[in-house]
Enzyme design. Structure first.
Site, PDB file in Angstrom:
ATOM      1  N   GLY A 152       7.607  -2.421   3.128  1.00 36.22           N
ATOM      2  CA  GLY A 152       8.983  -2.874   3.310  1.00 36.22           C
ATOM      3  C   GLY A 152       9.929  -1.720   3.045  1.00 36.22           C
ATOM      4  O   GLY A 152       9.611  -0.560   3.323  1.00 36.22           O
TER       5      GLY A 152
ATOM      6  N   SER B  57       0.315  -4.168   5.153  1.00 35.55           N
ATOM      7  CA  SER B  57       1.431  -5.068   4.901  1.00 35.55           C
ATOM      8  C   SER B  57       1.145  -6.394   5.580  1.00 35.55           C
ATOM      9  O   SER B  57       0.224  -6.490   6.389  1.00 35.55           O
ATOM     10  CB  SER B  57       2.725  -4.446   5.433  1.00 35.55           C
ATOM     11  OG  SER B  57       3.823  -4.847   4.645  1.00 35.55           O
ATOM     12  N   ARG B  58       1.922  -7.406   5.242  1.00 33.82           N
ATOM     13  CA  ARG B  58       1.727  -8.730   5.841  1.00 33.82           C
ATOM     14  C   ARG B  58       1.905  -8.656   7.355  1.00 33.82           C
ATOM     15  O   ARG B  58       1.164  -9.253   8.113  1.00 33.82           O
ATOM     16  CB  ARG B  58       2.784  -9.660   5.215  1.00 33.82           C
ATOM     17  CG  ARG B  58       2.590 -11.107   5.411  1.00 33.82           C
ATOM     18  CD  ARG B  58       3.647 -11.840   4.615  1.00 33.82           C
ATOM     19  NE  ARG B  58       4.968 -11.210   4.778  1.00 33.82           N
ATOM     20  CZ  ARG B  58       6.042 -11.543   4.091  1.00 33.82           C
ATOM     21  NH1 ARG B  58       5.973 -12.476   3.180  1.00 33.82           N
ATOM     22  NH2 ARG B  58       7.187 -10.933   4.305  1.00 33.82           N
TER      23      ARG B  58
ATOM     24  N   ILE C 287       4.574   0.358  -8.758  1.00 34.24           N
ATOM     25  CA  ILE C 287       6.004   0.177  -9.050  1.00 34.24           C
ATOM     26  C   ILE C 287       6.434  -1.218  -8.594  1.00 34.24           C
ATOM     27  O   ILE C 287       7.631  -1.510  -8.544  1.00 34.24           O
ATOM     28  CB  ILE C 287       6.907   1.251  -8.382  1.00 34.24           C
ATOM     29  CG1 ILE C 287       6.656   1.330  -6.879  1.00 34.24           C
ATOM     30  CG2 ILE C 287       6.712   2.617  -9.014  1.00 34.24           C
ATOM     31  CD1 ILE C 287       7.497   0.444  -6.031  1.00 34.24           C
ATOM     32  N   ALA C 288       5.466  -2.076  -8.257  1.00 32.91           N
ATOM     33  CA  ALA C 288       5.797  -3.403  -7.713  1.00 32.91           C
ATOM     34  C   ALA C 288       6.043  -4.394  -8.849  1.00 32.91           C
ATOM     35  O   ALA C 288       7.171  -4.503  -9.355  1.00 32.91           O
ATOM     36  CB  ALA C 288       4.691  -3.866  -6.791  1.00 32.91           C
ATOM     37  N   ARG C 289       4.993  -5.067  -9.270  1.00 29.46           N
ATOM     38  CA  ARG C 289       5.033  -5.963 -10.417  1.00 29.46           C
ATOM     39  C   ARG C 289       3.668  -5.888 -11.082  1.00 29.46           C
ATOM     40  O   ARG C 289       2.642  -5.783 -10.392  1.00 29.46           O
ATOM     41  CB  ARG C 289       5.290  -7.412  -9.975  1.00 29.46           C
ATOM     42  CG  ARG C 289       6.736  -7.734  -9.634  1.00 29.46           C
ATOM     43  CD  ARG C 289       7.676  -7.710 -10.844  1.00 29.46           C
ATOM     44  NE  ARG C 289       9.044  -8.050 -10.506  1.00 29.46           N
ATOM     45  CZ  ARG C 289       9.981  -7.161 -10.153  1.00 29.46           C
ATOM     46  NH1 ARG C 289       9.690  -5.863 -10.105  1.00 29.46           N
ATOM     47  NH2 ARG C 289      11.214  -7.564  -9.871  1.00 29.46           N
TER      48      ARG C 289
ATOM     49  N   GLU D  78       5.905  -7.839 -20.094  1.00 26.28           N
ATOM     50  CA  GLU D  78       6.852  -6.780 -20.453  1.00 26.28           C
ATOM     51  C   GLU D  78       7.769  -7.287 -21.553  1.00 26.28           C
ATOM     52  O   GLU D  78       8.272  -8.400 -21.430  1.00 26.28           O
ATOM     53  CB  GLU D  78       7.654  -6.352 -19.214  1.00 26.28           C
ATOM     54  CG  GLU D  78       6.750  -5.702 -18.173  1.00 26.28           C
ATOM     55  CD  GLU D  78       7.445  -5.346 -16.855  1.00 26.28           C
ATOM     56  OE1 GLU D  78       8.670  -5.591 -16.745  1.00 26.28           O
ATOM     57  OE2 GLU D  78       6.781  -4.835 -15.955  1.00 26.28           O
TER      58      GLU D  78
ATOM     59  N   HIS E  10       9.271   0.103 -16.900  1.00 30.07           N
ATOM     60  CA  HIS E  10       9.957  -0.567 -15.778  1.00 30.07           C
ATOM     61  C   HIS E  10      11.335   0.059 -15.519  1.00 30.07           C
ATOM     62  O   HIS E  10      12.362  -0.614 -15.655  1.00 30.07           O
ATOM     63  CB  HIS E  10      10.077  -2.078 -16.042  1.00 30.07           C
ATOM     64  CG  HIS E  10      10.259  -2.881 -14.794  1.00 30.07           C
ATOM     65  ND1 HIS E  10       9.810  -4.161 -14.639  1.00 30.07           N
ATOM     66  CD2 HIS E  10      10.855  -2.557 -13.612  1.00 30.07           C
ATOM     67  CE1 HIS E  10      10.122  -4.607 -13.430  1.00 30.07           C
ATOM     68  NE2 HIS E  10      10.757  -3.640 -12.789  1.00 30.07           N
TER      69      HIS E  10
ATOM     70  N   GLY F 126      11.972   1.956 -12.566  1.00 26.64           N
ATOM     71  CA  GLY F 126      11.984   2.418 -11.171  1.00 26.64           C
ATOM     72  C   GLY F 126      13.380   2.592 -10.579  1.00 26.64           C
ATOM     73  O   GLY F 126      13.656   3.563  -9.891  1.00 26.64           O
TER      74      GLY F 126
END
Ligand code: NAP
Ligand code: GLV
Ligand code: GLV
Length: 336
Positions: free
Chosen positions: A160, A181-182, A240-242, A271, A289, A291
């Site tokens: 994305g 990716s989706r 760096i996503a979740r 977190e 966290h 980013g």
């Protein structure tokens, strides 16, 4: 003439002042000034008479909170990710949810690269080595050998806004760019010279795997033991996503047993995070966290939160609305 009361917004943390100043022109503002998020009881109480909320990713906005918020019409999230908010429940109740895309894309992509390079070249450990006084031999051909980046293969999962921004930087490093990716993106493939690969193939072929997907039911523990085993023993994983996109237990095992060479992590399953086993490992670079934590991005996020709230107050569709289906439930604005 009847003076109209301004709608009330509860802002769950101190956000940059530029945003608050804008919001104050249209709302009666209450800011939670503690560094930590408001405790659950406080949030439950504050939402009782709030018309709007500004939330952070550490505020869990679930059905119980929404049930306690009879006046709530809009939740403006100060983040691009919104996995902390029950979107379906909000939509059902006609509550608008907005986020802060785009303005943090470049800062976050820069940080993915910061983690990638730092991990590949052992920067944090090398820094500790110099400071500790352990550096006794001036230069040695085999000291602190790391992994080549230039000309290698990067695999980006979640292509994305941020994933593509990471790819643009990879072009400068003359890398082969793979993505999963989706949805396939033929135009981006041409523009960025990126190749679509099924997930397992991408994991097998990449020297650097970077996660940039949102956290959803589908991406939860997407990187598990089985998938880590597909990666090269010389590969580095950057997240760096979740945190919950990766099964941490499996990752620690992979790092300890050398299935992969290292990891750069900005996000964690819980977190703040504490895990002695992970903290002992030298082949990881860890960040709390951060980013999107640049002056530019964080101020722009505050402005975008304000623009969303102001548009809504004027009866307009907010510029970065997440749940467009809400438009079928209730029109924007407080008079409806
Ligand atoms: P985005 O533009 O929505 O990109 C996410 C991409 O992931 C999209 O291309 C999306 O689908 C793809 N995707 C979604 N579900 C998938 C699945 N099950 N399998 C494969 N691909 C999937 O969002 P963004 O702005 O790049 O942000 C991405 C995420 O980064 C956020 O949700 C947030 O969690 C995280 N983030 C972290 C930080 C930080 O501080 N560390 C900062 C900003 C964002 P399509 O392929 O259909 O397009
Ligand atoms: C940060 O993690 C964000 O989703 O904006
Ligand atoms: C290293 O410092 C070199 O000059 O090769």
């Amino acid at each position: 003439m009847v003076m109209k009361m301004k709608p009330k917004v509860f802002i769950t943390r101190q956000i940059p002042e530029n945003g608050i100043k804008m919001i104050e022109q249209y709302y009666e503002v209450e800011v939670w000034r503690d560094e930590k998020e408001p405790p659950r009881e406080v949030l439950l109480e504050k939402v009782r008479d709030a018309d709007a909320l500004v939330t952070l990713l550490s505020d869990k906005i679930d059905r119980e909170i929404l049930d306690n918020a009879p006046r709530l019409r809009i939740i403006a999230q100060y983040a691009v990710g919104y996995d902390n908010i029950d979107i379906e429940e909000a939509t059902k109740r006609g509550i608008y949810v907005t986020n802060t895309p785009d303005v943090l894309t470049e800062a976050t992509a820069d940080f993915a690269w910061t983690l990638l390079l730092a991990t590949a070249r052992h920067l944090v450990d090398a820094d500790k080595f110099v400071r500790s006084g352990e550096w006794k031999v001036a230069w040695h051909p085999l000291m602190y050998l790391g992994y080549d980046v230039y000309g290698k293969t990067i695999g980006i999962i979640g292509f994305g806004r941020i994933g593509q921004a990471i790819a643009r930087r990879a072009k400068g490093f003359n890398m082969r760019i793979l993505y999963y990716s989706r949805t396939r993106k033929p135009e981006k493939e041409r523009e960025l010279g990126a190749e679509f690969k099924p997930l397992d193939e991408l994991l097998r072929e990449s020297d650097f795997v970077v996660l940039a997907v949102p956290l959803t039911n589908e991406t939860y523990h997407m990187i598990n033991e089985e998938r880590l085993k597909l990666m090269k023993p010389t590969a580095i994983l950057v997240n760096i996503a979740r945190g919950k996109v990766v099964d941490t237990k499996a990752l620690v095992k992979a790092l300890k047993e050398g299935w992969i060479a290292g990891a750069g992590l900005d996000v964690f399953e819980e977190e703040p995070y504490h895990n002695e086993e992970l903290f002992k490992l030298k082949n990881v670079t860890l960040a709390p966290h951060i980013g999107s934590a640049t002056y530019g991005a964080r101020y722009a996020m505050a402005e975008l939160v304000a623009r969303n709230l102001i548009a809504f107050a004027k009866g307009e569709v907010p510029p970065t609305l997440v749940n467009r289906e809400v438009l079928n439930v209730r029109g924007p604005g407080f008079s409806r």
